[in-house]
Write a protein that holds these residues in place. Structure first.
Motif, PDB file in Angstrom:
ATOM      1  N   LEU A   1      -6.654  17.045   4.332  1.00 46.93           N
ATOM      2  CA  LEU A   1      -6.347  17.349   5.731  1.00 46.93           C
ATOM      3  C   LEU A   1      -6.197  18.861   5.920  1.00 46.93           C
ATOM      4  CD1 LEU A   1      -3.748  14.568   6.631  1.00 46.93           C
ATOM      5  CD2 LEU A   1      -6.204  14.606   7.095  1.00 46.93           C
ATOM      6  N   ASP A   2      -6.754  19.355   6.996  1.00 50.87           N
ATOM      7  CA  ASP A   2      -6.706  20.783   7.311  1.00 50.87           C
ATOM      8  C   ASP A   2      -5.353  21.141   7.908  1.00 50.87           C
ATOM      9  OD1 ASP A   2      -7.040  23.383   8.078  1.00 50.87           O
ATOM     10  OD2 ASP A   2      -8.795  23.022   9.346  1.00 50.87           O
ATOM     11  N   MET A   3      -4.564  21.922   7.147  1.00 53.24           N
ATOM     12  CA  MET A   3      -3.261  22.377   7.631  1.00 53.24           C
ATOM     13  C   MET A   3      -3.183  23.899   7.586  1.00 53.24           C
ATOM     14  SD  MET A   3      -1.563  19.643   8.464  1.00 53.24           S
ATOM     15  CE  MET A   3       0.148  20.157   8.469  1.00 53.24           C
ATOM     16  N   THR A   4      -4.314  24.570   7.783  1.00 49.92           N
ATOM     17  CA  THR A   4      -4.347  26.024   7.690  1.00 49.92           C
ATOM     18  C   THR A   4      -3.517  26.703   8.774  1.00 49.92           C
ATOM     19  OG1 THR A   4      -6.466  25.941   8.878  1.00 49.92           O
ATOM     20  CG2 THR A   4      -6.545  26.165   6.486  1.00 49.92           C
ATOM     21  N   LEU A   5      -3.094  25.938   9.760  1.00 53.40           N
ATOM     22  CA  LEU A   5      -2.206  26.481  10.778  1.00 53.40           C
ATOM     23  C   LEU A   5      -0.938  27.047  10.143  1.00 53.40           C
ATOM     24  CD1 LEU A   5      -1.450  26.867  13.780  1.00 53.40           C
ATOM     25  CD2 LEU A   5      -0.464  24.576  13.738  1.00 53.40           C
TER      26      LEU A   5
ATOM     27  N   LYS B   1       0.835  -1.197   0.000  1.00 58.71           N
ATOM     28  CA  LYS B   1       0.000   0.000   0.000  1.00 58.71           C
ATOM     29  C   LYS B   1       0.879   1.259   0.000  1.00 58.71           C
ATOM     30  CE  LYS B   1      -3.486  -2.405   2.803  1.00 58.71           C
ATOM     31  NZ  LYS B   1      -4.212  -2.381   4.097  1.00 58.71           N
ATOM     32  N   ALA B   2       0.351   2.334  -0.598  1.00 62.10           N
ATOM     33  CA  ALA B   2       1.115   3.572  -0.689  1.00 62.10           C
ATOM     34  C   ALA B   2       0.199   4.782  -0.565  1.00 62.10           C
ATOM     35  CB  ALA B   2       1.871   3.628  -2.012  1.00 62.10           C
ATOM     36  N   VAL B   3       0.778   5.882  -0.087  1.00 67.22           N
ATOM     37  CA  VAL B   3       0.082   7.170  -0.012  1.00 67.22           C
ATOM     38  C   VAL B   3       0.877   8.191  -0.815  1.00 67.22           C
ATOM     39  CG1 VAL B   3      -0.530   9.105   1.495  1.00 67.22           C
ATOM     40  CG2 VAL B   3      -1.013   6.760   2.213  1.00 67.22           C
ATOM     41  N   VAL B   4       0.176   8.910  -1.691  1.00 71.68           N
ATOM     42  CA  VAL B   4       0.802   9.959  -2.491  1.00 71.68           C
ATOM     43  C   VAL B   4       0.422  11.317  -1.907  1.00 71.68           C
ATOM     44  CG1 VAL B   4       0.971  11.032  -4.771  1.00 71.68           C
ATOM     45  CG2 VAL B   4       0.717   8.547  -4.576  1.00 71.68           C
ATOM     46  N   VAL B   5       1.431  12.141  -1.621  1.00 70.52           N
ATOM     47  CA  VAL B   5       1.176  13.528  -1.232  1.00 70.52           C
ATOM     48  C   VAL B   5       0.779  14.248  -2.513  1.00 70.52           C
ATOM     49  CG1 VAL B   5       2.174  15.635  -0.297  1.00 70.52           C
ATOM     50  CG2 VAL B   5       2.790  13.419   0.685  1.00 70.52           C
ATOM     51  N   PHE B   6      -0.483  14.682  -2.581  1.00 71.55           N
ATOM     52  CA  PHE B   6      -1.087  15.028  -3.865  1.00 71.55           C
ATOM     53  C   PHE B   6      -1.670  16.438  -3.885  1.00 71.55           C
ATOM     54  CE2 PHE B   6      -4.640  14.358  -7.012  1.00 71.55           C
ATOM     55  CZ  PHE B   6      -3.802  14.273  -8.115  1.00 71.55           C
ATOM     56  N   SER B   7      -1.278  17.219  -4.907  1.00 71.37           N
ATOM     57  CA  SER B   7      -1.786  18.587  -5.045  1.00 71.37           C
ATOM     58  C   SER B   7      -2.608  18.789  -6.310  1.00 71.37           C
ATOM     59  CB  SER B   7      -0.618  19.572  -5.060  1.00 71.37           C
ATOM     60  OG  SER B   7       0.125  19.438  -6.272  1.00 71.37           O
ATOM     61  N   GLY B   8      -2.570  17.819  -7.226  1.00 69.46           N
ATOM     62  CA  GLY B   8      -3.253  18.002  -8.498  1.00 69.46           C
ATOM     63  C   GLY B   8      -2.420  18.702  -9.540  1.00 69.46           C
TER      64      GLY B   8
ATOM     65  N   GLU C   1      -2.291  -0.917  -3.745  1.00 69.19           N
ATOM     66  CA  GLU C   1      -3.344  -0.034  -3.225  1.00 69.19           C
ATOM     67  C   GLU C   1      -2.743   1.354  -3.010  1.00 69.19           C
ATOM     68  OE1 GLU C   1      -6.271   0.548   0.654  1.00 69.19           O
ATOM     69  OE2 GLU C   1      -5.380  -1.422   0.263  1.00 69.19           O
ATOM     70  N   VAL C   2      -3.363   2.353  -3.626  1.00 74.28           N
ATOM     71  CA  VAL C   2      -2.840   3.724  -3.567  1.00 74.28           C
ATOM     72  C   VAL C   2      -3.927   4.666  -3.083  1.00 74.28           C
ATOM     73  CG1 VAL C   2      -1.888   5.647  -4.910  1.00 74.28           C
ATOM     74  CG2 VAL C   2      -1.198   3.290  -5.448  1.00 74.28           C
ATOM     75  N   ARG C   3      -3.561   5.529  -2.159  1.00 67.69           N
ATOM     76  CA  ARG C   3      -4.451   6.599  -1.716  1.00 67.69           C
ATOM     77  C   ARG C   3      -3.735   7.936  -1.883  1.00 67.69           C
ATOM     78  NH1 ARG C   3      -7.825   4.468   3.598  1.00 67.69           N
ATOM     79  NH2 ARG C   3      -8.001   2.273   2.946  1.00 67.69           N
ATOM     80  N   ALA C   4      -4.535   8.985  -2.047  1.00 67.53           N
ATOM     81  CA  ALA C   4      -3.973  10.332  -2.210  1.00 67.53           C
ATOM     82  C   ALA C   4      -4.391  11.200  -1.032  1.00 67.53           C
ATOM     83  CB  ALA C   4      -4.463  10.950  -3.516  1.00 67.53           C
ATOM     84  N   VAL C   5      -3.446  11.981  -0.526  1.00 73.52           N
ATOM     85  CA  VAL C   5      -3.759  12.917   0.556  1.00 73.52           C
ATOM     86  C   VAL C   5      -3.363  14.324   0.119  1.00 73.52           C
ATOM     87  CG1 VAL C   5      -1.542  12.495   1.733  1.00 73.52           C
ATOM     88  CG2 VAL C   5      -3.476  13.436   3.016  1.00 73.52           C
ATOM     89  N   THR C   6      -4.316  15.228   0.259  1.00 72.98           N
ATOM     90  CA  THR C   6      -4.126  16.622  -0.123  1.00 72.98           C
ATOM     91  C   THR C   6      -4.252  17.487   1.117  1.00 72.98           C
ATOM     92  OG1 THR C   6      -4.936  16.291  -2.373  1.00 72.98           O
ATOM     93  CG2 THR C   6      -5.093  18.511  -1.510  1.00 72.98           C
ATOM     94  N   PHE C   7      -3.517  18.588   1.140  1.00 71.11           N
ATOM     95  CA  PHE C   7      -3.490  19.444   2.325  1.00 71.11           C
ATOM     96  C   PHE C   7      -4.051  20.830   2.019  1.00 71.11           C
ATOM     97  CE2 PHE C   7      -0.217  16.254   2.792  1.00 71.11           C
ATOM     98  CZ  PHE C   7      -0.426  15.797   4.078  1.00 71.11           C
ATOM     99  N   ASP C   8      -4.992  21.251   2.834  1.00 71.76           N
ATOM    100  CA  ASP C   8      -5.512  22.619   2.774  1.00 71.76           C
ATOM    101  C   ASP C   8      -4.681  23.456   3.729  1.00 71.76           C
ATOM    102  OD1 ASP C   8      -6.862  24.994   2.882  1.00 71.76           O
ATOM    103  OD2 ASP C   8      -8.814  24.127   3.406  1.00 71.76           O
ATOM    104  N   TYR C   9      -3.738  24.224   3.164  1.00 74.43           N
ATOM    105  CA  TYR C   9      -2.877  25.042   4.019  1.00 74.43           C
ATOM    106  C   TYR C   9      -3.138  26.535   3.822  1.00 74.43           C
ATOM    107  CZ  TYR C   9       0.077  25.320  -0.214  1.00 74.43           C
ATOM    108  OH  TYR C   9       0.542  25.516  -1.495  1.00 74.43           O
TER     109      TYR C   9
END
Length: 221
Positions: free
Chosen positions: A62-66, A5-12, A29-37
């Motif tokens: 994931l909310d990273m607006t901090l 399994k893998a996770v891609v740090v994904f921005s589009g 198995e691949v999932r994508a995680v995007t960050f709202d900063y």
């Protein structure tokens, strides 16, 4: 690695979408995680979501607006001004971004038993960003493993590729047209070829022209 399994740090954008295709080619198995900063436009997140849906990849924001609360930069201001102070970093540098993104991606990956993390950082076209260097990635990989008592592997398929070579990789993956037409790299939020004027568009479009010219020359031989 097809059974892992893998996770891609994904921005589009071009780079992360190329990495997503690379991950789909190499992992089961691949999932994508995007960050709202707090980036200037939400189009980036929506573009990432659309790509993930089209490729049937599970997608998490994931909310990273901090980050935006702590440090203002050209990518989170209303009016972008890209500049580099003498001896300093570009105004588009977001302090701590890749450190935090990869750390949270690791926590997310661990929750469903993935140990592979993929990111599109490149030391060839990194604009001087310190958190895109190979030494940083290797150091963070060790730190994550120690901090979480896991054996994560951070993959950087683009680390030693310039933009022309990134286009070449997307072509090898059968994704050249997809990446050209459906990704968003432009600092001004315009998809595909973008505004044509900001540094991100210039780098992207010049790289594509270089790759296509080389490809045509090779085919003519």
């Amino acid at each position: 690695m097809k059974n892992e399994k893998a996770v891609v740090v994904f921005s589009g954008g071009q780079d992360s979408t190329t990495c997503l295709f690379w991950a789909l080619e190499n992992f089961g198995e691949v999932r994508a995680v995007t960050f709202d900063y707090g980036q200037r436009h939400s189009k980036e997140i929506e573009c990432a979501r659309k790509i993930a849906v089209e490729l049937n990849v599970p997608f998490k924001v994931l909310d990273m607006t901090l980050i935006n609360q702590l440090s203002a930069n050209a990518l989170t201001r209303d009016h972008i001004e890209v500049k580099t102070e003498e001896g300093g970093l570009p105004s588009t540098f977001v302090p701590g971004r890749n450190l935090l993104f990869l750390s949270f991606a690791a926590v997310y990956a661990d929750a469903f038993g993935a140990r592979h993390l993929i990111t599109g950082v490149s030391e060839t076209d990194f604009s001087g960003y310190p958190d895109c260097r190979d030494t940083f990635i290797k150091s963070l990989n060790v730190s994550l493993n120690l901090a979480m008592d896991k054996q994560f592997a951070i993959h950087t398929p683009l680390m030693w590729r310039d933009k022309a070579q990134v286009w070449e990789l997307s072509d090898e993956l059968g994704a050249l047209d997809f990446v050209q037409e459906k990704t968003l790299t432009c600092y001004n939020g315009i998809p595909s070829t973008g505004c044509g004027e900001c540094p991100a568009c210039t780098l992207r479009n010049e790289g594509l022209a270089k790759y296509l010219t080389g490809k045509s020359a090779g085919a003519a031989k």
